[in-house]
Design a protein around this motif. Structure first.
Motif, PDB file in Angstrom:
ATOM      1  N   THR A 520       0.868  -1.136  -0.015  1.00 27.51           N
ATOM      2  CA  THR A 520      -0.144   0.015   0.066  1.00 27.51           C
ATOM      3  C   THR A 520       0.764   1.168   0.004  1.00 27.51           C
ATOM      4  O   THR A 520       0.532   2.174  -0.440  1.00 27.51           O
ATOM      5  CB  THR A 520      -1.043  -0.234   1.329  1.00 27.51           C
ATOM      6  OG1 THR A 520       0.063   0.014   2.536  1.00 27.51           O
ATOM      7  CG2 THR A 520      -1.864  -1.216   1.304  1.00 27.51           C
ATOM      8  N   ALA A 534      -5.821  -0.303  -5.490  1.00 25.58           N
ATOM      9  CA  ALA A 534      -5.253  -0.471  -4.140  1.00 25.58           C
ATOM     10  C   ALA A 534      -5.214   0.268  -3.224  1.00 25.58           C
ATOM     11  O   ALA A 534      -4.891   0.176  -1.811  1.00 25.58           O
ATOM     12  CB  ALA A 534      -3.694  -1.224  -4.367  1.00 25.58           C
ATOM     13  N   ASP A 535      -5.645   1.512  -3.421  1.00 29.58           N
ATOM     14  CA  ASP A 535      -5.716   2.560  -2.447  1.00 29.58           C
ATOM     15  C   ASP A 535      -6.643   2.599  -1.377  1.00 29.58           C
ATOM     16  O   ASP A 535      -7.673   3.662  -1.750  1.00 29.58           O
ATOM     17  CB  ASP A 535      -5.580   3.856  -3.322  1.00 29.58           C
ATOM     18  CG  ASP A 535      -5.161   5.247  -2.265  1.00 29.58           C
ATOM     19  OD1 ASP A 535      -4.631   4.890  -1.251  1.00 29.58           O
ATOM     20  OD2 ASP A 535      -5.118   6.375  -2.771  1.00 29.58           O
ATOM     21  N   LYS A 594      -8.442  -6.502   5.063  1.00 30.79           N
ATOM     22  CA  LYS A 594      -8.081  -5.818   3.853  1.00 30.79           C
ATOM     23  C   LYS A 594      -9.193  -4.908   3.288  1.00 30.79           C
ATOM     24  O   LYS A 594     -10.425  -5.384   3.677  1.00 30.79           O
ATOM     25  CB  LYS A 594      -7.490  -6.668   3.047  1.00 30.79           C
ATOM     26  CG  LYS A 594      -6.336  -7.539   3.321  1.00 30.79           C
ATOM     27  CD  LYS A 594      -5.804  -8.522   2.414  1.00 30.79           C
ATOM     28  CE  LYS A 594      -4.755  -9.422   2.926  1.00 30.79           C
ATOM     29  NZ  LYS A 594      -4.133 -10.423   2.155  1.00 30.79           N
ATOM     30  N   ASN A 595      -8.847  -3.695   2.776  1.00 27.54           N
ATOM     31  CA  ASN A 595      -9.882  -2.958   2.110  1.00 27.54           C
ATOM     32  C   ASN A 595     -11.004  -2.781   2.897  1.00 27.54           C
ATOM     33  O   ASN A 595     -12.330  -2.991   2.568  1.00 27.54           O
ATOM     34  CB  ASN A 595     -10.094  -3.701   0.867  1.00 27.54           C
ATOM     35  CG  ASN A 595      -9.155  -3.876  -0.275  1.00 27.54           C
ATOM     36  OD1 ASN A 595      -8.134  -3.235  -0.261  1.00 27.54           O
ATOM     37  ND2 ASN A 595      -9.223  -5.058  -0.758  1.00 27.54           N
ATOM     38  N   GLN A 637      -2.603   3.878   3.423  1.00 26.18           N
ATOM     39  CA  GLN A 637      -1.495   3.754   2.813  1.00 26.18           C
ATOM     40  C   GLN A 637      -0.377   4.555   3.242  1.00 26.18           C
ATOM     41  O   GLN A 637      -0.432   5.735   3.133  1.00 26.18           O
ATOM     42  CB  GLN A 637      -1.813   3.752   1.266  1.00 26.18           C
ATOM     43  CG  GLN A 637      -2.512   2.605   0.541  1.00 26.18           C
ATOM     44  CD  GLN A 637      -3.941   2.547   1.319  1.00 26.18           C
ATOM     45  OE1 GLN A 637      -4.481   3.652   1.275  1.00 26.18           O
ATOM     46  NE2 GLN A 637      -4.590   1.571   0.700  1.00 26.18           N
TER      47      GLN A 637
END
Length: 946
Positions: A520, A534-535, A594-595, A637
């Motif tokens: 990240t 992916a941000d 995640k996310n 990130q």
């Protein structure tokens, strides 16, 4: 001979019975006398308690003291009733028994006590003990009218002078009873010694009689043994002379007597000393090798049954533990009815012959045995590639026996394919026959078995040459690597997963989390479409079970493991695909979502918390409610490192526990409570650094006497000082203890700090002690509750004292009231042990607790330090003044000296002196000073009591 033996046995039995009777009677009487000694202790204790209670009643008029007096007096009255009843010609056993039971005597001791009293009271020592008993009862009876007088006095409102007279009368009665109690005990002890001496005389006399009889009989036995030994020697010499030159040993088995004779040659052959071999046939069988015993028994049975020739070979065990091959031939002689009655034979050493046979067999089998023993499949072929031999491993790998495989082409039964290029190998041994290298030995081949299995193998091929160097075949070695690959996969899984739950372990969790952080971080620095996807933020949770220790301690580790597995299943079922679940420690878990945004992460954390809270863990008949404290960190990130995120999650989990457990706490950088936690963690590192680099220093504050009776008149300085601790920062500045002590207490560093203080204080005391004429004084060293609870602390203190040679009399340990109450049994034990060595103790901050006075009687301290919160305002607050006065009075009643803290001016000091407080400490009498400059070793006297 029989008559003499009978006479001796009769005498022996008579002596033993007499000795036993004397011993039993003596032990019984001595046991009863010990019971009387115990009864005297019960009587004496009850008498002391009764007089003490009556004295308290005379002083206070409390009905509870009068009730206690009467209760204790009933104990002595029970003994008196028992004695008076036993004096009667015909006594009532029930009355005597109840009297002794009222006195506290065990029921099993009563019959013996009655028996001794009735039958042995005429003995001088026992009669003297009874006389003391009667006199003591008569004197003790005087307490009853005294108690009645006290009651009447309180009813008539007697004067203080009357109370003092009554107390004096009670003290006189108590004092007159003490020598009677001692006289009773001494008389009983004299009776015990008399009986013990009589027992010793009786035992000695009987022992001497027994020894004399034994000497006579043993002498007769020795004479007869010498005669038999001479006869046996004569017989052995005859045998030796007859068979010494025969080259074989002779054995003679008397079947009827079941005894065997062995010639000296046999014992020499086997390495045994002459005459040491057992004559029983079964013992000879035991010398045989276990594998040879059955054939020997069969051959012997056949010889007895059919008279066939007895000629067998077997191994015999020698004296050094080795086995020797022998051959035996024998013939049995029979009675008229054909039953064997004797068997005589020879024994010949054939070990050289057997060694030659074994060597020949070994040379033949060596190669095949070696090949069969190795773990690889070994196959040999002729020059045409046909199989000539394979070991058992090769048989198992190829799925066929050697008898089937022999003479078959290797390629037809061993189909090999190159693993990397998938090319079949049709001529594995051909290159070796031609002297070529062939396929690389390190490459992996796939063996296709007849049963359909495919096994990965490594291989090596070499040619076989005869003595002239001509190639006559090849040897192929195949190594099955499937087990190694499976084991490597298992090791990889074990290295990354928790063995109990199967989830990730800490190392794998931190590695994957760090990879996510790095990923990240890179994504956050790029504007590409791929990186922008992916941000997204991610969340890290740190979970700590709240009741795990209760389950583990109550039901054992098996129950704890079961609970951990159940929690792990709930966590795995509650998270999403792709999220990480790991077990970080004993009852700690980590989760990476995640996310996941903040709100969703909090919802998931609450679902996890509720799921675990819903567990009703049952183990056996016990049920437990389980909770979990969750620390949640939502990261973006590039915002943090692995260390920072884990530290933040741990801190948030800690705050969840601090706020009541079983809750979710979300980390925030502006969280004040978390900031305090971080500050404490920083102090932990600084404290550890100070311990490693010796960055502490000692201060001392004087404790001065307030009363002339407690003042030091030696002219050497203060009575004692309190040792205080300071820390030095990197610039050499002094750091006060309140800045770092809370962190040290929270994170378990106090035992190390306490040891540093003790070690350095003892070292400085030893240096001053070694200087002639240097005045010494008492040093008070503070101990934390953690050190009191440390099982190794006492040994450390003793070790430091032995190392430095400091006198215990100059050492005083201070423990706070709170620490002492929290570890009451250990604190009392530690105090008692060190006070026995000469050390003194002070109870610090006394009065601050809720139950100070109730616990004080259990702590054998020398000083009470009155809590400064009462002292500093005592001139203006009547309650504080009353508390100081009460603590001082109670301390003096219990024989302890008192020290007032926070004495900040002369007015407080004067007020304390008038109250009778023994010592003062505070800025008003002396500020803390570096230890090398302090009043600890000043020659002049300061701040003495006025």
């Amino acid at each position: 001979m029989f008559k003499r033996t009978s006479l001796f046995l009769t005498l022996l039995i008579t002596v033993v019975v007499t000795l036993t009777t004397i011993t039993v009677i003596s032990i019984s009487v001595m046991s009863v006398l010990r019971a009387y000694v115990g009864a005297e202790s019960l009587w004496s204790k009850a008498q002391k308690d009764a007089t003490s209670a009556l004295t308290s009643y005379a002083s206070s008029g409390r009905e509870s003291d009068l009730a206690l007096f009467r209760e204790k007096l009933r104990v002595t009255a029970g003994f008196r009733r028992a004695r008076l009843e036993m004096n009667l010609a015909t006594h009532d056993d029930a009355v005597v028994r109840q009297g002794f039971l009222d006195g506290g005597v065990h029921a099993d001791d009563i019959p013996g006590m009655v028996w001794v009293y009735r039958n042995f009271k005429w003995l001088p020592d026992i009669a003297r003990a009874v006389a003391f008993w009667e006199t003591a009862d008569a004197i003790l009876a005087q307490l009853e009218p005294v108690s009645q007088s006290v009651q009447d006095g309180y009813r008539d409102r007697q004067s203080m002078t009357s109370v003092e007279v009554t107390i004096s009368e009670i003290a006189r009665i108590n004092k007159s009873l003490t020598p009677l109690e001692e006289g009773f005990s001494n008389a009983i002890e004299d009776a015990s010694r008399l009986i013990r001496n009589l027992l010793m005389v009786g035992v000695t006399s009987v022992a001497l009689l027994l020894m004399g009889s034994s000497v006579i009989v043993l002498r007769r036995i020795s004479i007869r043994g010498d005669r038999l030994e001479a006869q046996l020697r004569q017989s052995e010499e005859r045998m030796i002379m007859g068979f010494r030159g025969s080259g074989a040993g002779l054995w003679d088995w008397d079947i009827q007597r079941n005894a065997v004779y062995y010639s000296p040659w046999i014992t020499e052959l086997l390495g045994y000393a002459e005459g040491t071999m057992n004559i029983l046939p079964s013992a000879f069988i035991e010398l045989m090798h276990p594998d040879d015993r059955e054939q020997s028994r069969v051959a012997l049975a056949l010889h007895f049954k059919t008279s066939s020739r007895y000629d067998i070979e077997f191994r015999l065990k020698t004296s050094d533990g080795n086995y020797l091959w022998c051959r035996s031939r024998a013939q049995a002689t029979r009675a008229a009815d054909g039953a064997p009655i004797r068997m005589v034979g020879t024994l010949v050493d054939i070990s050289d012959l057997k060694a030659a046979e074994a060597q020949a067999f070994s040379d033949k089998e060596l190669a095949q045995v070696a090949l069969a023993a190795i773990g690889e499949a070994v196959i040999t072929t002729d020059t045409e590639g046909r199989i000539t031999y394979c070991n058992q491993v090769a048989e198992a790998l190829l799925g066929q026996r050697l008898i089937v495989l022999r003479n078959q082409p290797l390629a037809s039964v061993c189909r090999l394919v190159h693993e990397e290029v998938h090319q079949e190998i049709t001529d594995l041994v051909g290159p070796a026959m031609r002297g070529d290298t062939g396929i690389a030995a390190k490459s992996t081949l796939l063996l296709h078995c007849l049963a359909g299995r495919v096994i990965p193998v490594t291989h090596s091929v070499a040619s076989i040459r005869n003595f002239s160097g001509k190639i006559i075949g090849a040897v192929v070695v195949l190594h099955d690597v499937s087990e190694g690959r499976r084991h490597a996969a298992e090791l990889s899984h074990q290295a990354n997963h928790d063995a109990l739950t199967g989830v990730l372990n800490r190392r794998a969790f931190e590695r994957q989390l760090n990879a996510l952080i790095q990923e990240t971080s890179v994504a956050g620095g790029s504007n590409t479409a791929a990186n922008r996807t992916a941000d997204k933020p991610y969340a890290v949770m740190y979970l700590d079970l709240d009741q795990f220790k209760v389950v583990n301690d109550t039901c054992g580790h098996a129950a704890g493991d079961a609970l951990i597995c159940q929690v792990s299943m709930i966590l795995q079922q509650s998270v999403r695909d792709g999220d990480l679940v790991a077990r970080l420690g004993g009852d700690e878990f980590g989760i990476v979502l995640k996310n996941c945004h903040n709100e969703r992460a909090q919802r998931i954390a609450e679902i996890l918390r509720q799921g675990i809270a819903d567990i009703r863990f049952a183990w056996g008949n016990q049920h437990f409610a389980v909770g979990v404290s969750v620390g949640l960190v939502v990261a973006t990130q590039g915002s943090s490192t692995l260390k920072e995120i884990m530290k933040a999650a741990d801190a948030a989990c800690y705050m969840a526990k601090e706020k009541g457990r079983n809750r979710v706490h979300v980390y925030s950088e502006d969280d004040e409570e978390l900031s305090i936690r971080h500050t404490e963690m920083t102090w932990v590192a600084r404290i550890k650094n100070a311990l490693e680099r010796d960055r502490f220093c000692l201060y001392a504050q004087a404790i001065v006497p307030l009363q002339a009776a407690t003042a030091d008149t030696s002219g050497t300085g203060h009575d004692h000082v309190e040792i205080l601790l300071r820390m030095l920062d990197d610039d050499g500045k002094i750091i006060a203890p309140m800045a770092f002590i809370p962190a040290a207490e929270r994170y378990g560093l106090m035992p190390q700090i306490d040891r540093w203080v003790i070690r350095n204080t003892f070292r400085m005391l030893a240096e001053k002690q070694s200087q002639p004429g240097t005045p010494m004084t008492t040093c008070a060293i503070n101990l934390s509750g953690a050190s009191i609870d440390d099982d190794q602390f006492l040994e450390y203190a003793l070790e430091q004292q032995r190392l430095h040679g400091v006198a215990w009399s100059v050492v005083c340990f201070e423990i706070t009231e709170t620490a002492a109450i929290a570890n009451l049994s250990k604190a009392a034990g530690l105090i008692t042990r060190l006070r026995e060595l000469g050390c003194s103790f002070a109870l610090d901050d006394f009065g601050a607790g809720m139950s100070s006075f109730s616990y004080l009687k259990h702590l054998p301290v020398d000083y009470l330090k009155i809590d400064g919160s009462f002292v500093k305002d005592m001139l203006t607050d009547v309650t504080d003044r009353a508390m100081v006065d009460a603590i001082n009075q109670i301390g003096h009643v219990m024989g302890k000296k008192t020290i007032a803290e926070f004495v900040e001016n002369d007015a407080i000091r004067e007020c304390l002196r008038e109250m009778g407080v023994d010592f003062a400490q505070g800025y008003g009498v002396g500020r803390p000073e570096p230890v090398v400059m302090s009043a600890l070793w000043h020659d002049r006297r300061k701040a003495q009591a006025t």
